[in-house]
Design a protein around this motif. Structure first.
Motif, PDB file in Angstrom:
ATOM      1  N   ASN A  40      61.536  47.053  30.127  1.00 21.42           N
ATOM      2  CA  ASN A  40      62.191  46.434  28.951  1.00 21.42           C
ATOM      3  C   ASN A  40      62.999  47.356  28.044  1.00 21.42           C
ATOM      4  OD1 ASN A  40      60.821  44.049  29.011  1.00 21.42           O
ATOM      5  ND2 ASN A  40      59.031  44.433  27.503  1.00 21.42           N
ATOM      6  N   THR A  68      61.497  37.658  22.081  1.00 22.69           N
ATOM      7  CA  THR A  68      60.293  38.379  21.698  1.00 22.69           C
ATOM      8  C   THR A  68      59.019  37.380  21.481  1.00 22.69           C
ATOM      9  OG1 THR A  68      61.760  40.028  20.531  1.00 22.69           O
ATOM     10  CG2 THR A  68      59.239  39.858  20.001  1.00 22.69           C
ATOM     11  N   GLY A  69      57.916  37.853  22.229  1.00 25.92           N
ATOM     12  CA  GLY A  69      56.748  37.188  22.230  1.00 25.92           C
ATOM     13  C   GLY A  69      56.753  35.957  23.294  1.00 25.92           C
ATOM     14  N   ASN A  78      56.176  40.788  28.030  1.00 26.47           N
ATOM     15  CA  ASN A  78      55.321  40.591  26.864  1.00 26.47           C
ATOM     16  C   ASN A  78      54.511  41.997  26.782  1.00 26.47           C
ATOM     17  OD1 ASN A  78      54.912  39.161  24.420  1.00 26.47           O
ATOM     18  ND2 ASN A  78      52.842  39.248  24.908  1.00 26.47           N
ATOM     19  N   LYS A 115      64.256  40.702  27.172  1.00 24.37           N
ATOM     20  CA  LYS A 115      63.295  41.680  27.836  1.00 24.37           C
ATOM     21  C   LYS A 115      62.223  40.720  28.565  1.00 24.37           C
ATOM     22  CE  LYS A 115      63.653  45.084  24.066  1.00 24.37           C
ATOM     23  NZ  LYS A 115      62.695  45.788  23.136  1.00 24.37           N
ATOM     24  N   SER A 161      52.871  36.512  28.085  1.00 25.53           N
ATOM     25  CA  SER A 161      52.621  35.799  26.689  1.00 25.53           C
ATOM     26  C   SER A 161      51.965  34.343  26.938  1.00 25.53           C
ATOM     27  CB  SER A 161      53.894  35.714  25.970  1.00 25.53           C
ATOM     28  OG  SER A 161      54.714  34.656  26.638  1.00 25.53           O
ATOM     29  N   GLU A 172      67.487  39.122  22.729  1.00 23.88           N
ATOM     30  CA  GLU A 172      66.045  39.852  22.706  1.00 23.88           C
ATOM     31  C   GLU A 172      65.293  39.373  21.696  1.00 23.88           C
ATOM     32  OE1 GLU A 172      66.025  44.153  22.681  1.00 23.88           O
ATOM     33  OE2 GLU A 172      67.848  44.361  23.594  1.00 23.88           O
ATOM     34  N   VAL A 173      65.765  39.217  20.446  1.00 24.11           N
ATOM     35  CA  VAL A 173      64.643  38.789  19.270  1.00 24.11           C
ATOM     36  C   VAL A 173      64.292  37.550  19.414  1.00 24.11           C
ATOM     37  CG1 VAL A 173      64.520  38.401  16.785  1.00 24.11           C
ATOM     38  CG2 VAL A 173      66.182  40.424  17.542  1.00 24.11           C
TER      39      VAL A 173
END
Length: 278
Positions: free
Chosen positions: A207, A236-237, A195, A192, A242, A232-233
């Motif tokens: 996203n 993340t962030g 953020n 994605k 971000s 994806e995981v």
């Protein structure tokens, strides 16, 4: 046309050039012969590997480019995997702008017969990635952006029976015809880009569409006997906006890198893909 509109048109041309679909190009062959240090002398213990796909496979955004036609990078996940003594990148035809059409017509033939592993990152350009980025995040046109997003969403509706699912399934089938008996295709997903919450109006929708595309790619890979790597995981962030981004935001000073992983992002891509090659 007034001066502002003239400048805007000229700027748009720069963005379109940087983000436009590149189409097929000659395959980039990795260096061969002799094996790697610690790789078994003649290379018999190495896993022969070919990397197919679009700009995310080529490494666009990662810098240290090996060419400026496809933006293949020495920081790409395929080149990082090639640094492993047990993995030998024998062909690297991945190219910026490639859709399933370009992969099918111009990249699969570069796979050496009997190859053990092939990674495939494709699908984003079938949805019109560059145009969506331009019209939703650079020269924002609400009408055009929403229309292009709706078209893209229609192409990923229906899972494995979707337009993109069917195209990717066809590519996987073609790849298999060139693999060794114990060969394996590994499809990779996309991160994605943004953020959340984001100041970009269409970030959440893009996203969400990326997540849907990944679902289609994962289901299609499973239905066709291929592996899948979900990124994806891990990302993340680390999206645009971000405090520790692994994705390049848009900049007039480096339009080529915009909306693609940076070197750190590709290092993490490689770390995720490596176990799937085993």
């Amino acid at each position: 046309m007034n001066i502002r509109r003239t400048l805007a048109a000229a700027s748009a041309a720069v963005v379109i050039t940087a983000l436009a679909l590149a189409g097929a190009s000659p395959a980039f062959a990795a260096k061969g012969g002799g094996g790697k240090p610690g790789g078994g002398g003649g290379g018999t213990t190495e896993l022969t590997y070919t990397a197919l796909g679009d700009s995310f496979a080529a490494g666009q955004g990662g810098g240290s480019y090996l060419d400026t036609s496809c933006y293949r990078s020495s920081n790409s996940y395929p080149k990082r995997l090639d640094a492993d003594a047990a993995i030998k990148l024998t062909a690297f035809p991945a190219c910026s702008g490639a859709s399933t059409v370009e992969v099918s017509a111009g990249q699969i033939a570069a796979i050496p017969l009997g190859t053990k592993r092939v990674t495939l990152t494709v699908g984003g350009n079938d949805l019109g990635f560059s145009n969506i980025m331009q019209n939703c995040f650079v020269f924002i046109s609400n009408t055009t952006c929403q229309s292009q997003l709706s078209t893209a969403e229609g192409m990923i509706a229906g899972g494995t029976s979707s337009v993109v699912g069917a195209k990717v399934a066809g590519v996987i089938t073609q790849i298999k015809s060139r693999l060794a008996a114990d060969g394996k295709v590994v499809v990779t997903g996309y991160p994605k880009l943004f953020n959340e919450p984001s100041s970009y109006a269409y970030a959440a929708r893009v996203n969400a569409d990326t997540a849907t595309l990944n679902d289609v790619l994962e289901a299609t890979a499973a239905a066709n006997g291929a592996g899948f790597v979900d990124v994806e995981v891990a990302f993340t962030g680390h999206g645009i906006g971000s405090s520790s981004p692994w994705i390049n935001s848009f900049s007039w000073f480096n339009t080529t890198a915009a909306f693609h992983p940076n070197s750190t992002g590709y290092a993490n891509y490689a770390a995720l893909v490596k176990p799937a090659l085993g």
